[in-house]
Every structure is written in structure tokens, then in C-alpha cells.
Design a protein around this motif. Structure first.
Motif: not given
Length: 692
Positions: A169-175
């Protein structure tokens, strides 16, 4: 000045126009096979010899080390050997090593070979999977973001806008992305994208550095301009500054790397950015026969939207050749075995195996062809796998050859000296039967053949010159030709060409690929087929299978083949007509049976030998020895590898079955009309114990 006319000789009118265009912005729209590398190298040499620029002031960039190496070789031959021809990353690395200590007052950070370990660490800290495939997907998405000038904070919005499907998910990828950058900076390391980001930032933020750089490099050339991404364009803009001495070459119809951030928009918009630019269109195709060119034009002409910069229509310049042929098979194994037989037939007619390629959409399709070619004892190489100069046997060979060159450079027979030296690492006179040993042998014999090429060009070359040639090729990843069929994905085939190309597995869900769910994605898949078709010089074969491996025949041929398959081909019938035709009783194919136990035979080798693998061989050993000696002599006379005459399996089948007449001989799998005409009388004489 006396050399100028020579640089324009042999060029067609459009190529000459591009070569002789005034110094300044030039855009060359070059279709496949139209001589773009010849054109741009002649342009650079022409500018140099007219005194408009000195070689060291020219920077030519392309996308692969091999292409850059080829460009340097051509430029040396044209008298412009001082020109810098490099990849974007190699050029940026060289510039950073020079400017970094001045800007940062420290030594340059270390360049990482691979980001896998740090990405895995960042994912592990978040409790995400660290399986190889999952980490590879995360690393690929990081590369897309950085090449698109997108940081971790901007990623979710940018990915949604671009229609990306991130591996998490994008939020996890950002991290993960932010964690990877933090780990990398803490280790004072750089990845390959950082090379471009840092040199662009230095030139943008340090006016004195930019001034020094622009005093050194005054003229720029970019090959394959349709493949630049936003980060590379930013670097190019930083190199140029306010100047316009730029030549770009590209073909928007060959844009196949959008998934990695590449875009043809800078190529298409070049004339808008530089209204005074000279724009030249190269459409004369010198690579392919008119029949191949006509099919390629039809493939790309069916595209839904073609901006003005993509409307190139190739015009074949070669003599006529065979029409491209189409074939439909019940399953993938049948398709692979049929393609293998066609390859053997081409080799029998004199087409070198190194001039034959099997191209597919995804690498997983390679396995069935590797098996079929191995069964038929036809050597092959998988492009995109292990690099030639990274192979253990090649590394060992180069050590041995450097030692031989240091010991004695003066040799009367360079190829013979190379062959003798390579015996130390296992080179034999006759090739092994197959498998890994055969691949190793092919690598070593390619080094001998490279010595033969060098002597043909430089008769006085010794071992030192040869060792230097090898070192230069290793540095630029320019391997010698390995005598074997090339297996490659359509992406890996870009920039290459062969006499014969087999485009296989052309079914819906594979080409276009299943996840191509937008019009733009589907059109990129169409361009992949176009790139594949334009790799062929003379023979082009397109095929598809209706099932994977003996399963239900539910697949449909690719939509891109509609309108291409000839009307009289069975696959051109409407679906209902085909169903009716298939409902008709079919003649049962005769199942090959073992001549000893009558069991059904399966597999190419069993069918060729005429017996199942569990039945004992009754080979006539003396006859087999005579056959192999005869084959070796005929191969030398014809100047072809021995297996082109007959494979070991075919000779074994002859020695087992001992055919007494023509009818018995052609009953052996692998002996068709062509082989019968060339070798039949000799073989029958040998079987009878007579001299051929």
C-alpha cells in the motif's frame, strides 16, 4: 577539409542532410533499421573535421554500455577518437568523481552495486516480506520514483496520478522508500539514480562548477532519445544550460520502457522547444526485407493514436524475401518443438545459429524452448541472463590469456595460440554433447572466433593486442558472438537484429500482457510487437499456442494479429467457422512407436532414435566413428559447425537403425529433403561400409 566528402559518401539524402546540418539543435527521427548509429557518428565526425568542435568537447550519451562501446569504435574509425561516448550513468559517475571533492570537501561516497540489501533491511524494519521477489518489486518501484523525480512524500499522490500499482500500500511504500534513503545516506553510499541526481544538483546549484563543465563540453548527442526519463532529461538540461548545441536521435514507435519512467514527449516536443531545429526523418529501412517491413508498418499503423513525431513509415531497401509466416499450435510444447524443427531447417540451409532468435514477452516463456533446443542438441544462449564476461569460464580464460600475452606476444597464428592457451581451462577440439558443458565450450570457442575476427582486421595483431581488445570489450559489455540460437525477451532484444526471428507465444494475456489495462499500456504492448518484428532481416515467423501444456485449448491469439494473418490461413477464419472446422473428424496422427518394444515414444530424442530410453541401444560403434569422422570433414568443407550437418543424436540413430535405402533414411527424424539431397548418398555409402 579533404576528408569531408568521404564522410558523406554512401549516405542516402536524408542521412546526408542530418550529417551536414548546421551546428545547433538537430532532431533525427530514425525508424528501425534506417542507419541511425551510422548517421550520428558521421555527424559527430563531420563537425570535428570541419573544425566546428574538437573531439574532447563532444559528449555523446546512450543507454547501454554496449551501444556506447560500438559508438566509440565507429568514431575512432572515422577519426574522432577523442569524443566521449558513454551511458548517462557512466558520464555522471565520471563527472561526480571530479567535482565531488571540491563541492563537499570529502571523498566521493561509495557507489553500491545493488540496492537489494538496504531495501530488504528497510522492509524488514516495517515487518514486510523480505522474499527475493517482493524486495525486487520494492527496489523497482524506488527506481521508478527516483527516475521520475518523485520523493517519498510525493509518492502516494504521484503513483495514483500515474496509475501505478505499488507492491505494498502507498503509505507503507513511502516508509520503505524513506527508510532505504536513510540507511543509504547513513552508510555514505550512492545508488545509480543518485549519480544523476547529484550531478544535476551540483550543476544547478554551483555556478562556477557549471561554468567549468560547460567550457569543457560544448556539443551533446543523445541516442535513443525516446527512452529518456525525467531524471535523465534534468541532467541533460543541466549539461546544456542556456545553449542549444544538441543532436537527438530516436523513434517514438520504439518506446517500450514507460514502466520505468521513459517517455517520448521530449523527442516529440523537440521542435516546439527549439523552433529553429533541423528535423530529419529517416525512413529507408536497410535492415529488413520489404515483406518484413510491410508487416511491421501494418502492426504500428493500427495504433489508435500516433502523434506527429511517431508517424514514420518504413520503406524497405533490401531485395525481396520470404513472406512472414504464421502458425497456430495446440499447446506450448508443440509450438516449441515445431520452432526447433524450423530452426534446424534454417541451419541446414546455411543460416548461422547466431543469426537466429526466439523472442517472447516474458522470461518464463524461455524454459520450454531451452528444453526443446537441448533435446535437439541445438546450442542456445539466453540473453538477459548472466553476462558473458561475468561467466566463470570467461573470467578464468581472460586470466590465462593475459598470462600468455605477458609471456610471449609474438605469435604466427593468433587464433591457434588462443586455442592452445584455452586448453588449460577446458577447451576441446570437439564440442560436448550438451548442457552446462556445451555452454562452457561455446563461451570459450567464442573467444577463439574473436581472435579470428581481430586477425582479419589487424593481421599483425599479437596476444597483447588481443588481450587489450578483450579488456575493452569487458569494460563496455560488448561480448563476442556466441554460436547458438538467442532466446530473449522482447525488451532485451531492443537494439539487436538477426537474419531469422521467431516471435512466439502471441496470445491474449501475454501480448498484450494481462495487466495492460489502459489504452496507453495496450499501445505500448503493440510497440513491443513492432520492435520484435523489426529485429528480423529476412525470416520472420509469428506463432501462438491455444493451451499451456496439453490442457484445454482456451487461449486466443493476440488482438495485434488481426488483419495480419493471411485470409487463407486457418486461424484467419471467424471463430464460428473455426469451431465448425474443428468439429470435423480429424485424421488421427500416427503415434511414433519404439522399434524394439512397440511402446509409444515421447520426446524429441526418443522419436529421433526410434526407441524408448529404457530399451537397449544396438548402435554400430564402428559405423558411428566413421559417421563422426565424415561429419567433421564435411563441416570443415562447408565451414559450418558439425551439428549443422547432423547432430550427435541423428548420427546415433543412423548407426543404430543402419538404413539400407533412401526410404529408411528419411524415416529417421531430422533427415528431410534438404539433408537427403546434400548428404544422403554419403550416409548410405558409409552404412554399406563404402567410401562416400
Amino acid at each position: 577539409m579533404a576528408e569531408q566528402p568521404r564522410l558523406l559518401e554512401g549516405l542516402d539524402p536524408e542521412q546526408r542532410q542530418a550529417v551536414a546540418a548546421p551546428r545547433g539543435p538537430v532532431c533525427v527521427l530514425a525508424g528501425a533499421g534506417t542507419g541511425k548509429t551510422r548517421t550520428i557518428t558521421h555527424r559527430i565526425a563531420y563537425l570535428v573535421q570541419r573544425g566546428l568542435v574538437v573531439p574532447r568537447q563532444v559528449l555523446a550519451v546512450t543507454f547501454t554500455a554496449r551501444a556506447a562501446g560500438e559508438m566509440r569504435t565507429r568514431l575512432r574509425a572515422l577519426g574522432a577518437g577523442g569524443v566521449q561516448a558513454q551511458t548517462f550513468h557512466a558520464a555522471a559517475f565520471r563527472q561526480l568523481r571530479y567535482f565531488w571533492p571540491r563541492v563537499h570537501d570529502t571523498g566521493m561516497w561509495q557507489l553500491m552495486d545493488n540496492k537489494f540489501r538496504l531495501v530488504a533491511n528497510a522492509a524488514n524494519k516495517l515487518g514486510l516480506s523480505t522474499e527475493r521477489e517482493d524486495v525486487r518489486d520494492l527496489a523497482g518501484e524506488i527506481e521508478w520514483a527516483k527516475s521520475s523525480l518523485i520523493g517519498p512524500e510525493q509518492y502516494p499522490e504521484a503513483a495514483a496520478r500515474a496509475g501505478r500499482e505499488p507492491p505494498v500500500v502507498p503509505a507503507q511504500f513511502t516508509r520503505v522508500f524513506a527508510g532505504y534513503e536513510a540507511l543509504k545516506n547513513r552508510a555514505q553510499s550512492l545508488d545509480f539514480d543518485d549519480l544523476l541526481l547529484h550531478i544535476a544538483a551540483i550543476l544547478e546549484d554551483q555556478p562556477e562548477v557549471a561554468e567549468e563543465f560547460r567550457a569543457q563540453y560544448r556539443s551533446f548527442v543523445v541516442d535513443e532519445y525516446q527512452d529518456v526519463n525525467p531524471l535523465q532529461q534534468r541532467v541533460l538540461d543541466a549539461w546544456l544550460g542556456p545553449r542549444d548545441d544538441l543532436t537527438v536521435v530516436g523513434d517514438a514507435n520504439q518506446t517500450i520502457y514507460s514502466f520505468a519512467g521513459a517517455s517520448p514527449r521530449w523527442l516529440i516536443g523537440f521542435a516546439r522547444r527549439f523552433p529553429e531545429a533541423a528535423v530529419v526523418r529517416l525512413e529507408r529501412d536497410y535492415r529488413s526485407t520489404p515483406q518484413v517491413v510491410e508487416l511491421a508498418n501494418r502492426v504500428i499503423g493500427a495504433a489508435r493514436e500516433r502523434p506527429a513525431g511517431t508517424r514514420l513509415k518504413l520503406v524497405g531497401q533490401r531485395p525481396d524475401g520470404p513472406r512472414p509466416d504464421f502458425a497456430e499450435y495446440d499447446d506450448e510444447a508443440e509450438e516449441a518443438e515445431a520452432i526447433t524443427r524450423k530452426i534446424a531447417a534454417l541451419a541446414g540451409r546455411g543460416v548461422p545459429l547466431s543469426e537466429i532468435a526466439v523472442l517472447f514477452r516474458v522470461n518464463a516463456q524461455s524454459e520450454v524452448y531451452e528444453q526443446a533446443l537441448s533435446d535437439a542438441e541445438i546450442p542456445y544462449q539466453v540473453r538477459g541472463g548472466e553476462r558473458f564476461f561475468a561467466r566463470p569460464e570467461v573470467r578464468q580464460a581472460m586470466v590465462v590469456l593475459r598470462g600468455a600475452a605477458a609471456a610471449d606476444d609474438e605469435v604466427d597464428d593468433l587464433p591457434g595460440a588462443v586455442r592452445d592457451a584455452l586448453r588449460e581451462v577446458g577447451l576441446t577440439d570437439e564440442p560436448p554433447a550438451g548442457g552446462a558443458a556445451r555452454e562452457r565450450w561455446e563461451s570459450l570457442i567464442a573467444l577463439v572466433e574473436l581472435a579470428e575476427e581481430l586477425v582479419a582486421a589487424v593481421p599483425e595483431a599479437g596476444l597483447r593486442r588481443y588481450a587489450a581488445e578483450l579488456a575493452g570489450r569487458a569494460e563496455s559489455q560488448h561480448p563476442p558472438t556466441v554460436e547458438g540460437v538467442t532466446l530473449a525477451s522482447l525488451h532485451a532484444a531492443k537494439g539487436l537484429e538477426w537474419d531469422a526471428v521467431f516471435l512466439v507465444g502471441l496470445v491474449e494475456g501475454t501480448l498484450p500482457i494481462q495487466h495492460a489495462d489502459t489504452d496507453a499500456a495496450v499501445e505500448e504492448e503493440r510497440r513491443l510487437l513492432y520492435v520484435g518484428a523489426t529485429r528480423a532481416r529476412e525470416h520472420l515467423h509469428l506463432s501462438w499456442a491455444l493451451a499451456r501444456a496439453g490442457g484445454r485449448r482456451f487461449r486466443r491469439r493476440s488482438r495485434f494479429l488481426h488483419g495480419l494473418v493471411p485470409d487463407d490461413h486457418p486461424a484467419a477464419l471467424p471463430v464460428r467457422g473455426r469451431q465448425q472446422q474443428e468439429a470435423q473428424p480429424r485424421a488421427k496422427a500416427t503415434t511414433p512407436r519404439c522399434r524394439i518394444c512397440e511402446s509409444a515414444l515421447s520426446g524429441t530424442l526418443e522419436i529421433k532414435l526410434g526407441r524408448c530410453s529404457t530399451c537397449p541401444s544396438d548402435v554400430d560403434e564402428d559405423l558411428l566413428v566413421r559417421l563422426k569422422a565424415w561429419r567433421g570433414e564435411r563441416a570443415r568443407q562447408l565451414k559450418v559447425p558439425a551439428y549443422v550437418v547432423f547432430t550427435d543424436a541423428t548420427l546415433t540413430a543412423i548407426a543404430e537403425q543402419r538404413p539400407a535405402d533412401v526410404g529408411s533414411l528419411v524415416g529417421i527424424s531430422g533427415i528431410g529433403a534438404s539433408k537427403l539431397e546434400k548428404f544422403g548418398a554419403d550416409v548410405l555409402a558409409l552404412v554399406q561400409g563404402e567410401r562416400p
